[in-house]
Design a protein around this motif. Sequence first.
Motif, PDB file in Angstrom:
ATOM      1  N   ARG A   1      85.527  53.470  64.499  1.00 33.88           N
ATOM      2  CA  ARG A   1      86.725  53.870  65.242  1.00 33.88           C
ATOM      3  C   ARG A   1      87.284  55.181  64.688  1.00 33.88           C
ATOM      4  O   ARG A   1      87.706  56.060  65.452  1.00 33.88           O
ATOM      5  N   ILE A   2      87.297  55.319  63.358  1.00 33.09           N
ATOM      6  CA  ILE A   2      87.779  56.553  62.732  1.00 33.09           C
ATOM      7  C   ILE A   2      86.880  57.719  63.098  1.00 33.09           C
ATOM      8  O   ILE A   2      87.350  58.832  63.387  1.00 33.09           O
ATOM      9  N   VAL A   3      85.552  57.495  63.105  1.00 30.65           N
ATOM     10  CA  VAL A   3      84.595  58.560  63.444  1.00 30.65           C
ATOM     11  C   VAL A   3      84.810  59.022  64.885  1.00 30.65           C
ATOM     12  O   VAL A   3      84.827  60.227  65.164  1.00 30.65           O
ATOM     13  N   VAL A   4      84.984  58.072  65.811  1.00 34.32           N
ATOM     14  CA  VAL A   4      85.202  58.421  67.228  1.00 34.32           C
ATOM     15  C   VAL A   4      86.484  59.246  67.374  1.00 34.32           C
ATOM     16  O   VAL A   4      86.502  60.283  68.053  1.00 34.32           O
ATOM     17  N   LYS A   5      87.556  58.786  66.740  1.00 32.63           N
ATOM     18  CA  LYS A   5      88.824  59.529  66.798  1.00 32.63           C
ATOM     19  C   LYS A   5      88.670  60.922  66.194  1.00 32.63           C
ATOM     20  O   LYS A   5      89.240  61.902  66.699  1.00 32.63           O
ATOM     21  N   SER A   6      87.912  61.014  65.103  1.00 30.94           N
ATOM     22  CA  SER A   6      87.722  62.292  64.425  1.00 30.94           C
ATOM     23  C   SER A   6      86.921  63.261  65.286  1.00 30.94           C
ATOM     24  O   SER A   6      87.221  64.459  65.324  1.00 30.94           O
ATOM     25  N   ILE A   7      85.886  62.759  65.977  1.00 28.42           N
ATOM     26  CA  ILE A   7      85.105  63.604  66.885  1.00 28.42           C
ATOM     27  C   ILE A   7      86.007  64.162  67.982  1.00 28.42           C
ATOM     28  O   ILE A   7      85.983  65.364  68.283  1.00 28.42           O
ATOM     29  N   ILE A   8      86.828  63.294  68.567  1.00 29.43           N
ATOM     30  CA  ILE A   8      87.765  63.715  69.624  1.00 29.43           C
ATOM     31  C   ILE A   8      88.729  64.777  69.076  1.00 29.43           C
ATOM     32  O   ILE A   8      88.997  65.795  69.732  1.00 29.43           O
ATOM     33  N   SER A   9      89.242  64.549  67.856  1.00 29.26           N
ATOM     34  CA  SER A   9      90.223  65.461  67.258  1.00 29.26           C
ATOM     35  C   SER A   9      89.609  66.823  66.956  1.00 29.26           C
ATOM     36  O   SER A   9      90.203  67.871  67.269  1.00 29.26           O
ATOM     37  N   ILE A  10      88.418  66.832  66.355  1.00 27.58           N
ATOM     38  CA  ILE A  10      87.768  68.097  65.994  1.00 27.58           C
ATOM     39  C   ILE A  10      87.400  68.887  67.245  1.00 27.58           C
ATOM     40  O   ILE A  10      87.586  70.109  67.311  1.00 27.58           O
ATOM     41  N   LEU A  11      86.870  68.188  68.262  1.00 26.15           N
ATOM     42  CA  LEU A  11      86.564  68.854  69.533  1.00 26.15           C
ATOM     43  C   LEU A  11      87.832  69.398  70.184  1.00 26.15           C
ATOM     44  O   LEU A  11      87.823  70.490  70.778  1.00 26.15           O
ATOM     45  N   GLY A  12      88.930  68.634  70.060  1.00 22.85           N
ATOM     46  CA  GLY A  12      90.208  69.080  70.616  1.00 22.85           C
ATOM     47  C   GLY A  12      90.692  70.368  69.975  1.00 22.85           C
ATOM     48  O   GLY A  12      91.118  71.312  70.657  1.00 22.85           O
ATOM     49  N   VAL A  13      90.603  70.434  68.633  1.00 25.94           N
ATOM     50  CA  VAL A  13      91.003  71.657  67.908  1.00 25.94           C
ATOM     51  C   VAL A  13      90.109  72.821  68.309  1.00 25.94           C
ATOM     52  O   VAL A  13      90.583  73.938  68.571  1.00 25.94           O
ATOM     53  N   ALA A  14      88.798  72.571  68.372  1.00 25.90           N
ATOM     54  CA  ALA A  14      87.842  73.620  68.729  1.00 25.90           C
ATOM     55  C   ALA A  14      88.117  74.166  70.136  1.00 25.90           C
ATOM     56  O   ALA A  14      88.086  75.384  70.361  1.00 25.90           O
ATOM     57  N   LEU A  15      88.388  73.276  71.081  1.00 26.04           N
ATOM     58  CA  LEU A  15      88.650  73.700  72.460  1.00 26.04           C
ATOM     59  C   LEU A  15      89.939  74.508  72.563  1.00 26.04           C
ATOM     60  O   LEU A  15      90.003  75.521  73.280  1.00 26.04           O
ATOM     61  N   LEU A  16      90.976  74.056  71.861  1.00 23.67           N
ATOM     62  CA  LEU A  16      92.255  74.785  71.897  1.00 23.67           C
ATOM     63  C   LEU A  16      92.119  76.175  71.283  1.00 23.67           C
ATOM     64  O   LEU A  16      92.651  77.157  71.812  1.00 23.67           O
ATOM     65  N   ILE A  17      91.397  76.254  70.163  1.00 27.07           N
ATOM     66  CA  ILE A  17      91.191  77.555  69.526  1.00 27.07           C
ATOM     67  C   ILE A  17      90.416  78.489  70.456  1.00 27.07           C
ATOM     68  O   ILE A  17      90.681  79.689  70.530  1.00 27.07           O
ATOM     69  N   HIS A  18      89.453  77.914  71.175  1.00 32.58           N
ATOM     70  CA  HIS A  18      88.594  78.721  72.050  1.00 32.58           C
ATOM     71  C   HIS A  18      89.335  79.224  73.288  1.00 32.58           C
ATOM     72  O   HIS A  18      89.192  80.394  73.676  1.00 32.58           O
ATOM     73  N   PHE A  19      90.137  78.357  73.915  1.00 31.11           N
ATOM     74  CA  PHE A  19      90.720  78.701  75.207  1.00 31.11           C
ATOM     75  C   PHE A  19      92.164  79.195  75.128  1.00 31.11           C
ATOM     76  O   PHE A  19      92.589  79.986  75.971  1.00 31.11           O
ATOM     77  N   GLU A  20      92.924  78.704  74.152  1.00 28.11           N
ATOM     78  CA  GLU A  20      94.332  79.112  74.078  1.00 28.11           C
ATOM     79  C   GLU A  20      94.463  80.484  73.416  1.00 28.11           C
ATOM     80  O   GLU A  20      93.754  80.810  72.467  1.00 28.11           O
ATOM     81  N   ASN A  21      95.409  81.243  73.904  1.00 29.51           N
ATOM     82  CA  ASN A  21      95.628  82.583  73.359  1.00 29.51           C
ATOM     83  C   ASN A  21      96.997  82.641  72.686  1.00 29.51           C
ATOM     84  O   ASN A  21      97.923  83.280  73.173  1.00 29.51           O
ATOM     85  N   PHE A  22      97.121  81.935  71.550  1.00 28.64           N
ATOM     86  CA  PHE A  22      98.369  81.975  70.802  1.00 28.64           C
ATOM     87  C   PHE A  22      98.594  83.394  70.273  1.00 28.64           C
ATOM     88  O   PHE A  22      97.700  83.996  69.682  1.00 28.64           O
ATOM     89  N   GLN A  23      99.766  83.900  70.480  1.00 28.55           N
ATOM     90  CA  GLN A  23     100.085  85.242  70.005  1.00 28.55           C
ATOM     91  C   GLN A  23     100.341  85.231  68.494  1.00 28.55           C
ATOM     92  O   GLN A  23     100.920  84.294  67.959  1.00 28.55           O
ATOM     93  N   THR A  24      99.901  86.298  67.827  1.00 27.16           N
ATOM     94  CA  THR A  24     100.176  86.435  66.398  1.00 27.16           C
ATOM     95  C   THR A  24     101.677  86.592  66.200  1.00 27.16           C
ATOM     96  O   THR A  24     102.297  87.484  66.795  1.00 27.16           O
ATOM     97  N   ILE A  25     102.262  85.741  65.382  1.00 27.71           N
ATOM     98  CA  ILE A  25     103.721  85.695  65.244  1.00 27.71           C
ATOM     99  C   ILE A  25     104.232  86.691  64.210  1.00 27.71           C
ATOM    100  O   ILE A  25     105.275  87.310  64.390  1.00 27.71           O
TER     101      ILE A  25
END
Length: 305
Positions: free
Chosen positions: A78-102
């Motif tokens: 269960r922890i591994v499944v949640k971790s896969i979802i979390s890591i993929l989530g971070v990777a996708l957000l970093i790839h697609f979101e354009n957070f401005q440098t603050i």
Amino acid sequence: MDNKESANYLSEYFQILIGILLTSLGLKAFLLPNGFLDGGVTGIALLVRTQVDINMSYLLVLFSIPFLVLGFFTVSKRIVVKSIISILGVALLIHFENFQTITEDKLLISIFGGLLVGSGIGIAIRNGSVLDGSEILGIYLNDKFGISIGKIVLFFNIILFSITAFVVSVEVALYSILTYIIAAKVTDTVIEGFEDFIGVTIVSKKFNLIKIAILEELGTGLTVYKGSSGFGSKGKTEDFDIIHSIINRIDIKKMYRIVHKIDPEAFIVEFDVNSVKGGVLRHYIDKKKNKKLEKFKAKVSKNEH
């Protein structure tokens, strides 16, 4: 699955989503644009990113795979499944979101980058997920060799930051260490909670008087264990009650004063508490309306005389 269990699942994944958002914001808006590192697998991906022109999202997933495979054999599925979802989530957000440098201030980058990444990792861990594979490595080596997880992660990051100083620059390595220290402290705070509780165990022949004093003056709950006769510095002891209580750290000095006033020779053991649920800790006893306490006081007073 009943409604309560479904609500718990939804709550867990919603909080993990918040953790993913915070971590992604810390990486994309603070650390990535300025070449700063965090610890663990994220740090490895950031370090490699400074040397090769590969998307950070791909690197994060790539370097996480060995640790997730290791986690498959060392932690729950269960922890591994949640971790896969979390890591993929971070990777996708970093790839697609354009957070401005603050900000371009290096100190602010280290501090707020560490705060955001640490908060995100802490929220994820608190809900049964891992955003950084170095914790899985720590669990594995701890089970295998008995080395503490904290020491393993620290050693892992010492190597990482040493390579950073050699490959990038000493300045970037130093700011990255600051980022890691802040992130690690914030992660611990989120996991353990903001309230600082402490446990106290008291052994004294005057246990009844101490119980009354703690209930009256601190108003916190007590758990009482029956102690058998043993052998101490004064020879064989009689049967007695062992008092156990959880209090806020701010009250610990007052606890000591209460006990010392009644029995200066009382044996007191103090220990840290990370999580507390239930009991009367948060709902302090009403000392004015507690009839059971008044009856107990009368009984003790009668026995003492």
